[in-house]
Design a protein around this motif. Sequence first.
Motif, PDB file in Angstrom:
ATOM      1  N   ILE A 216       0.831  -1.201   0.000  1.00  0.00           N
ATOM      2  CA  ILE A 216       0.000   0.000   0.000  1.00  0.00           C
ATOM      3  C   ILE A 216       0.865   1.250   0.000  1.00  0.00           C
ATOM      4  CG2 ILE A 216      -1.579   1.376   1.427  1.00  0.00           C
ATOM      5  CD1 ILE A 216      -2.930  -1.281   2.218  1.00  0.00           C
ATOM      6  N   LEU A 217       1.893   1.268   0.836  1.00  0.00           N
ATOM      7  CA  LEU A 217       2.770   2.442   0.912  1.00  0.00           C
ATOM      8  C   LEU A 217       3.466   2.704  -0.414  1.00  0.00           C
ATOM      9  CD1 LEU A 217       4.308   1.911   4.448  1.00  0.00           C
ATOM     10  CD2 LEU A 217       3.018   3.915   3.700  1.00  0.00           C
ATOM     11  N   LYS A 218       3.830   1.651  -1.115  1.00  0.00           N
ATOM     12  CA  LYS A 218       4.470   1.807  -2.426  1.00  0.00           C
ATOM     13  C   LYS A 218       3.522   2.516  -3.391  1.00  0.00           C
ATOM     14  CE  LYS A 218       6.653  -0.805  -6.165  1.00  0.00           C
ATOM     15  NZ  LYS A 218       7.016  -2.154  -6.677  1.00  0.00           N
ATOM     16  N   GLU A 219       2.243   2.149  -3.339  1.00  0.00           N
ATOM     17  CA  GLU A 219       1.270   2.774  -4.234  1.00  0.00           C
ATOM     18  C   GLU A 219       0.976   4.219  -3.841  1.00  0.00           C
ATOM     19  OE1 GLU A 219       0.824   1.355  -6.847  1.00  0.00           O
ATOM     20  OE2 GLU A 219       1.299  -0.719  -6.356  1.00  0.00           O
ATOM     21  N   LEU A 220       1.144   4.557  -2.559  1.00  0.00           N
ATOM     22  CA  LEU A 220       0.866   5.922  -2.111  1.00  0.00           C
ATOM     23  C   LEU A 220       1.834   6.938  -2.703  1.00  0.00           C
ATOM     24  CD1 LEU A 220      -0.144   5.587   1.662  1.00  0.00           C
ATOM     25  CD2 LEU A 220      -1.562   5.507  -0.395  1.00  0.00           C
ATOM     26  N   ASN A 221       2.897   6.461  -3.344  1.00  0.00           N
ATOM     27  CA  ASN A 221       3.820   7.375  -4.027  1.00  0.00           C
ATOM     28  C   ASN A 221       3.177   7.968  -5.278  1.00  0.00           C
ATOM     29  OD1 ASN A 221       5.986   7.002  -2.216  1.00  0.00           O
ATOM     30  ND2 ASN A 221       6.582   5.102  -3.237  1.00  0.00           N
ATOM     31  N   SER A 222       2.144   7.295  -5.788  1.00  0.00           N
ATOM     32  CA  SER A 222       1.403   7.803  -6.954  1.00  0.00           C
ATOM     33  C   SER A 222       0.032   8.257  -6.468  1.00  0.00           C
ATOM     34  CB  SER A 222       1.267   6.713  -8.021  1.00  0.00           C
ATOM     35  OG  SER A 222       2.520   6.216  -8.420  1.00  0.00           O
ATOM     36  N   ILE A 223      -0.006   9.371  -5.756  1.00  0.00           N
ATOM     37  CA  ILE A 223      -1.218   9.795  -5.065  1.00  0.00           C
ATOM     38  C   ILE A 223      -2.385  10.001  -6.023  1.00  0.00           C
ATOM     39  CG2 ILE A 223      -2.258  11.579  -3.625  1.00  0.00           C
ATOM     40  CD1 ILE A 223       0.419  11.992  -2.305  1.00  0.00           C
ATOM     41  N   GLU A 224      -2.135  10.646  -7.163  1.00  0.00           N
ATOM     42  CA  GLU A 224      -3.224  10.919  -8.107  1.00  0.00           C
ATOM     43  C   GLU A 224      -3.881   9.626  -8.578  1.00  0.00           C
ATOM     44  OE1 GLU A 224      -4.059  13.051 -12.443  1.00  0.00           O
ATOM     45  OE2 GLU A 224      -2.042  13.052 -11.594  1.00  0.00           O
ATOM     46  N   ILE A 225      -3.064   8.623  -8.893  1.00  0.00           N
ATOM     47  CA  ILE A 225      -3.584   7.342  -9.352  1.00  0.00           C
ATOM     48  C   ILE A 225      -4.375   6.661  -8.248  1.00  0.00           C
ATOM     49  CG2 ILE A 225      -2.982   5.041 -10.201  1.00  0.00           C
ATOM     50  CD1 ILE A 225      -2.548   7.213 -12.265  1.00  0.00           C
ATOM     51  N   VAL A 226      -3.847   6.692  -7.031  1.00  0.00           N
ATOM     52  CA  VAL A 226      -4.508   6.045  -5.900  1.00  0.00           C
ATOM     53  C   VAL A 226      -5.858   6.699  -5.609  1.00  0.00           C
ATOM     54  CG1 VAL A 226      -4.386   5.689  -3.398  1.00  0.00           C
ATOM     55  CG2 VAL A 226      -2.411   5.165  -4.827  1.00  0.00           C
ATOM     56  N   ILE A 227      -5.892   8.015  -5.637  1.00  0.00           N
ATOM     57  CA  ILE A 227      -7.148   8.716  -5.388  1.00  0.00           C
ATOM     58  C   ILE A 227      -8.161   8.390  -6.475  1.00  0.00           C
ATOM     59  CG2 ILE A 227      -8.231  10.999  -5.323  1.00  0.00           C
ATOM     60  CD1 ILE A 227      -5.817  12.001  -3.799  1.00  0.00           C
ATOM     61  N   SER A 228      -7.704   8.338  -7.722  1.00  0.00           N
ATOM     62  CA  SER A 228      -8.595   7.998  -8.825  1.00  0.00           C
ATOM     63  C   SER A 228      -9.136   6.581  -8.694  1.00  0.00           C
ATOM     64  CB  SER A 228      -7.856   8.137 -10.161  1.00  0.00           C
ATOM     65  OG  SER A 228      -7.423   9.461 -10.368  1.00  0.00           O
ATOM     66  N   THR A 229      -8.323   5.692  -8.125  1.00  0.00           N
ATOM     67  CA  THR A 229      -8.683   4.283  -8.009  1.00  0.00           C
ATOM     68  C   THR A 229      -9.567   4.004  -6.804  1.00  0.00           C
ATOM     69  OG1 THR A 229      -6.534   3.738  -8.989  1.00  0.00           O
ATOM     70  CG2 THR A 229      -7.742   1.931  -7.987  1.00  0.00           C
ATOM     71  N   VAL A 230      -9.370   4.771  -5.719  1.00  0.00           N
ATOM     72  CA  VAL A 230     -10.018   4.441  -4.451  1.00  0.00           C
ATOM     73  C   VAL A 230     -11.027   5.471  -3.972  1.00  0.00           C
ATOM     74  CG1 VAL A 230      -9.606   4.127  -1.974  1.00  0.00           C
ATOM     75  CG2 VAL A 230      -8.145   2.964  -3.631  1.00  0.00           C
ATOM     76  N   ALA A 231     -10.645   6.756  -3.981  1.00  0.00           N
ATOM     77  CA  ALA A 231     -11.408   7.775  -3.240  1.00  0.00           C
ATOM     78  C   ALA A 231     -12.899   7.816  -3.553  1.00  0.00           C
ATOM     79  CB  ALA A 231     -10.788   9.153  -3.467  1.00  0.00           C
ATOM     80  N   PHE A 232     -13.259   7.736  -4.851  1.00  0.00           N
ATOM     81  CA  PHE A 232     -14.676   7.802  -5.198  1.00  0.00           C
ATOM     82  C   PHE A 232     -15.170   6.529  -5.874  1.00  0.00           C
ATOM     83  CE2 PHE A 232     -13.785  12.427  -4.974  1.00  0.00           C
ATOM     84  CZ  PHE A 232     -14.698  12.722  -3.969  1.00  0.00           C
TER      85      PHE A 232
END
Length: 352
Positions: A111-127
């Motif tokens: 998970i922490l490795k993916e948090l380096n790509s914040i925009e992608i993670v937000i697009s994938t998870v936030a909404f």
Amino acid sequence: MDGKKEYFNVQELKSGMIITRDVLKNGALLIKEGTVVNDEIITRLKKAYFLEKIEVKVSQAVIAQSTKEAEMQRVEETFKEISDGLKDLYEKFGRVKENKVSELRLFAEKILKELNSIEIVISTVAFKGSGNDPLYRHGVNVAVLSGLLGKWVGLEQSKVNLLIYSALLHDFGITKLEKKFHTKQDILIQDRYKEVCQHAKIAYKYVDSIDYLDKAVSYGVLMHHEREDGSGYPLGITGEKIHSFAKIIAIADELDVMNSDPNYIDKRGPFEILEIIKEKSLNKLDFEYSKIFLEHITNYFMGEDVLLNTGEKAKILQININEIAKPLLLKDGEFLDLSKHKDVYIKELVLQ
């Protein structure tokens, strides 16, 4: 014009590509050279059953978009893998004596490795919500959002790790209740509410028994349903008595639950849900953490396309943190201030 020429099948075409040679079928012109590919063009070619490869020019913008789509798919697959692993971990709890911390550490590292790509993670998870998996994928989503917020509020790396552990385990107690409670997030369950309230204590008992695991992890699990005004459970405590991990997990939990429930999404839309988080920060959720969360997450949606309840598309230009659901948009080349149009709202984000 910048870009390189390539050949694609109709199914591989992307909006924004430019057709660089007339597309003919049986001598008849289907698409003229210089046409910019869009959904209508792709549909027309599919209906014509055009099977040959088409010469197009691919701009840097299209390449970037394709790269983003591929990256989002990769991140989605990673989170699905962690969800499957979390299910396996939950099933082994209490009956298999082994070092569970090592598994938690592995999940947290991914998970922490993916948090380096914040925009992608937000697009994938936030909404996106957790769909039909209100337990394991929900746990991963809450861990991802909690990890982001933990970083945004300035927690040191070791504490972010522990926070992710706690978020991954926050709903483990649900698995010890009747199976009918496994199919819907605990926040939304009204039937037999008192029984559901026990899941935080149940999970705390198991998590607290894990050898060499920091107590902050179990406190986050125990208190993630406590609320600032004392209306939460299982302890009914307030404010400073609630552990910081629990305060963070509570925000992430509320967001993912609302984004996973069609009753919220259909009636309110994604930005109305952020408004609810803001409203709850006045007496239910931690105010400072909520403020930091909302300020950061809204920044990542500047410039994104949205679909309005009118069926029209627009682009977000500016978001006022005091009126999140009514941002300034650009529609058909003109400004549209939703704060002045009470009947118009954002139905969904068009995240590609």
